[in-house]
Write a protein that holds these residues in place. Structure first.
Motif, PDB file in Angstrom:
ATOM      1  N   ASP A 117       0.878  -1.165   0.000  1.00  0.00           N
ATOM      2  CA  ASP A 117       0.000   0.000   0.000  1.00  0.00           C
ATOM      3  C   ASP A 117       0.920   1.220   0.000  1.00  0.00           C
ATOM      4  O   ASP A 117       1.509   1.561   1.023  1.00  0.00           O
ATOM      5  N   GLN A 118       1.049   1.852  -1.158  1.00  0.00           N
ATOM      6  CA  GLN A 118       1.991   2.955  -1.302  1.00  0.00           C
ATOM      7  C   GLN A 118       1.700   4.084  -0.319  1.00  0.00           C
ATOM      8  O   GLN A 118       2.624   4.626   0.286  1.00  0.00           O
ATOM      9  N   SER A 119       0.439   4.434  -0.128  1.00  0.00           N
ATOM     10  CA  SER A 119       0.134   5.545   0.783  1.00  0.00           C
ATOM     11  C   SER A 119       0.505   5.184   2.216  1.00  0.00           C
ATOM     12  O   SER A 119       1.012   6.034   2.948  1.00  0.00           O
ATOM     13  N   ALA A 120       0.298   3.943   2.624  1.00  0.00           N
ATOM     14  CA  ALA A 120       0.689   3.521   3.973  1.00  0.00           C
ATOM     15  C   ALA A 120       2.212   3.523   4.116  1.00  0.00           C
ATOM     16  O   ALA A 120       2.748   3.939   5.152  1.00  0.00           O
ATOM     17  N   ALA A 121       2.905   3.065   3.074  1.00  0.00           N
ATOM     18  CA  ALA A 121       4.373   3.058   3.115  1.00  0.00           C
ATOM     19  C   ALA A 121       4.924   4.472   3.212  1.00  0.00           C
ATOM     20  O   ALA A 121       5.823   4.746   4.015  1.00  0.00           O
ATOM     21  N   LEU A 122       4.372   5.391   2.416  1.00  0.00           N
ATOM     22  CA  LEU A 122       4.841   6.781   2.461  1.00  0.00           C
ATOM     23  C   LEU A 122       4.528   7.426   3.804  1.00  0.00           C
ATOM     24  O   LEU A 122       5.338   8.208   4.324  1.00  0.00           O
ATOM     25  N   ALA A 123       3.380   7.088   4.395  1.00  0.00           N
ATOM     26  CA  ALA A 123       3.044   7.618   5.723  1.00  0.00           C
ATOM     27  C   ALA A 123       4.034   7.096   6.768  1.00  0.00           C
ATOM     28  O   ALA A 123       4.456   7.849   7.663  1.00  0.00           O
ATOM     29  N   ALA A 124       4.431   5.844   6.656  1.00  0.00           N
ATOM     30  CA  ALA A 124       5.409   5.279   7.595  1.00  0.00           C
ATOM     31  C   ALA A 124       6.766   5.970   7.429  1.00  0.00           C
ATOM     32  O   ALA A 124       7.444   6.281   8.418  1.00  0.00           O
ATOM     33  N   ILE A 125       7.160   6.220   6.185  1.00  0.00           N
ATOM     34  CA  ILE A 125       8.426   6.917   5.926  1.00  0.00           C
ATOM     35  C   ILE A 125       8.375   8.325   6.505  1.00  0.00           C
ATOM     36  O   ILE A 125       9.327   8.773   7.153  1.00  0.00           O
TER      37      ILE A 125
END
Length: 134
Positions: A117-125
Protein backbone atom coordinates in the motif's frame (compact mmCIF):
# COMPACT_ATOMS: atom_id res chain seq x y z
CA UNK A 1 18.86 1.94 -1.28
CA UNK A 2 22.14 0.84 0.18
CA UNK A 3 24.15 1.64 -2.93
CA UNK A 4 22.88 5.21 -3.01
CA UNK A 5 24.97 7.72 -1.07
CA UNK A 6 23.29 10.13 1.30
CA UNK A 7 25.28 13.29 1.51
CA UNK A 8 24.80 16.96 1.63
CA UNK A 9 25.88 18.85 -1.45
CA UNK A 10 29.59 19.53 -1.70
CA UNK A 11 28.66 23.00 -2.87
CA UNK A 12 26.35 23.54 0.10
CA UNK A 13 27.18 21.38 3.15
CA UNK A 14 24.39 23.20 5.02
CA UNK A 15 21.74 21.81 2.66
CA UNK A 16 19.05 20.04 4.73
CA UNK A 17 19.53 16.29 5.09
CA UNK A 18 16.00 15.14 5.92
CA UNK A 19 14.51 15.81 2.45
CA UNK A 20 17.33 13.77 0.87
CA UNK A 21 16.80 10.94 3.34
CA UNK A 22 13.08 10.93 2.63
CA UNK A 23 13.76 10.74 -1.10
CA UNK A 24 16.00 7.69 -0.65
CA UNK A 25 13.57 5.98 1.71
CA UNK A 26 10.66 6.45 -0.68
CA UNK A 27 12.36 4.69 -3.59
CA UNK A 28 11.15 1.17 -2.67
CA UNK A 29 7.61 2.48 -2.13
CA UNK A 30 7.68 4.21 -5.51
CA UNK A 31 9.31 1.49 -7.62
CA UNK A 32 6.27 1.26 -9.83
CA UNK A 33 6.87 4.91 -10.80
CA UNK A 34 10.62 4.54 -11.13
CA UNK A 35 11.02 1.31 -13.10
CA UNK A 36 10.98 1.37 -16.87
CA UNK A 37 9.49 -2.11 -17.35
CA UNK A 38 5.80 -2.60 -16.74
CA UNK A 39 5.04 -5.12 -14.03
CA UNK A 40 5.55 -5.88 -10.40
CA UNK A 41 8.59 -4.23 -8.84
CA UNK A 42 11.30 -6.74 -8.09
CA UNK A 43 12.94 -4.98 -5.12
CA UNK A 44 16.57 -3.95 -4.99
CA UNK A 45 19.54 -6.11 -5.95
CA UNK A 46 21.13 -6.03 -2.49
CA UNK A 47 17.85 -6.85 -0.75
CA UNK A 48 17.10 -9.67 -3.17
CA UNK A 49 20.63 -11.04 -2.79
CA UNK A 50 20.21 -10.99 0.99
CA UNK A 51 16.90 -12.83 0.81
CA UNK A 52 18.01 -15.39 -1.76
CA UNK A 53 21.75 -16.05 -1.33
CA UNK A 54 22.89 -15.04 2.15
CA UNK A 55 24.31 -16.91 4.10
CA UNK A 56 24.72 -19.88 1.70
CA UNK A 57 26.98 -17.92 -0.68
CA UNK A 58 30.10 -16.49 0.98
CA UNK A 59 30.85 -14.05 -1.85
CA UNK A 60 27.27 -12.73 -1.86
CA UNK A 61 27.39 -12.39 1.92
CA UNK A 62 30.58 -10.33 1.68
CA UNK A 63 29.12 -8.03 -0.99
CA UNK A 64 25.91 -7.51 0.98
CA UNK A 65 27.75 -6.94 4.25
CA UNK A 66 30.01 -4.38 2.59
CA UNK A 67 27.03 -2.61 0.98
CA UNK A 68 25.10 -2.39 4.24
CA UNK A 69 28.20 -1.22 6.11
CA UNK A 70 28.89 1.50 3.52
CA UNK A 71 25.27 2.69 3.56
CA UNK A 72 25.38 2.88 7.34
CA UNK A 73 28.73 4.73 7.36
CA UNK A 74 27.57 7.33 4.83
CA UNK A 75 24.23 7.87 6.55
CA UNK A 76 25.86 8.00 9.99
CA UNK A 77 28.27 10.72 8.84
CA UNK A 78 25.44 12.73 7.30
CA UNK A 79 23.30 12.34 10.43
CA UNK A 80 26.22 13.38 12.65
CA UNK A 81 26.58 16.60 10.62
CA UNK A 82 22.80 17.16 10.70
CA UNK A 83 22.75 16.66 14.48
CA UNK A 84 25.57 19.19 14.87
CA UNK A 85 23.58 21.64 12.72
CA UNK A 86 20.48 21.12 14.84
CA UNK A 87 18.41 19.58 12.02
CA UNK A 88 18.27 16.06 13.46
CA UNK A 89 17.46 15.02 17.01
CA UNK A 90 20.31 13.91 19.23
CA UNK A 91 18.02 11.66 21.31
CA UNK A 92 19.79 8.65 19.82
CA UNK A 93 23.17 8.10 18.23
CA UNK A 94 23.67 8.72 14.52
CA UNK A 95 24.78 5.09 14.24
CA UNK A 96 21.48 3.80 15.66
CA UNK A 97 19.52 6.19 13.46
CA UNK A 98 21.42 5.00 10.36
CA UNK A 99 20.75 1.36 11.25
CA UNK A 100 17.04 2.12 11.60
CA UNK A 101 17.01 3.76 8.17
CA UNK A 102 18.80 0.75 6.65
CA UNK A 103 16.17 -1.57 8.11
CA UNK A 104 13.36 0.64 6.84
CA UNK A 105 14.68 0.91 3.28
CA UNK A 106 15.48 -2.80 3.04
CA UNK A 107 12.16 -3.81 4.59
CA UNK A 108 10.27 -1.63 2.13
CA UNK A 109 12.31 -3.05 -0.72
CA UNK A 110 11.42 -6.59 0.28
CA UNK A 111 7.74 -5.81 0.82
CA UNK A 112 7.59 -4.07 -2.56
CA UNK A 113 8.17 -7.43 -4.24
CA UNK A 114 4.75 -8.59 -3.02
CA UNK A 115 3.06 -5.27 -3.59
CA UNK A 116 2.40 -2.75 -0.90
CA UNK A 117 0.00 0.00 0.00
CA UNK A 118 1.99 2.96 -1.30
CA UNK A 119 0.13 5.55 0.78
CA UNK A 120 0.69 3.52 3.97
CA UNK A 121 4.37 3.06 3.11
CA UNK A 122 4.84 6.78 2.46
CA UNK A 123 3.04 7.62 5.72
CA UNK A 124 5.41 5.28 7.59
CA UNK A 125 8.43 6.92 5.93
CA UNK A 126 7.15 10.37 6.84
CA UNK A 127 6.74 9.20 10.44
CA UNK A 128 10.33 7.92 10.53
CA UNK A 129 11.69 11.16 9.04
CA UNK A 130 9.60 13.25 11.44
CA UNK A 131 11.03 11.28 14.37
CA UNK A 132 14.52 12.33 13.25
CA UNK A 133 13.61 16.00 13.14
CA UNK A 134 15.08 18.11 15.96
Amino acid sequence: MPGQPVQQSADNPQEPLLPALREILTHPARLDELISDVGVPQGCLVGNTTAELVPQDAEATEVVTRSYRRFTEIVTDALRRAQAAGEVTANSSPEAQAQLLLYIVQGLSLVSRAGLDQSAALAAIDTAVDELRA
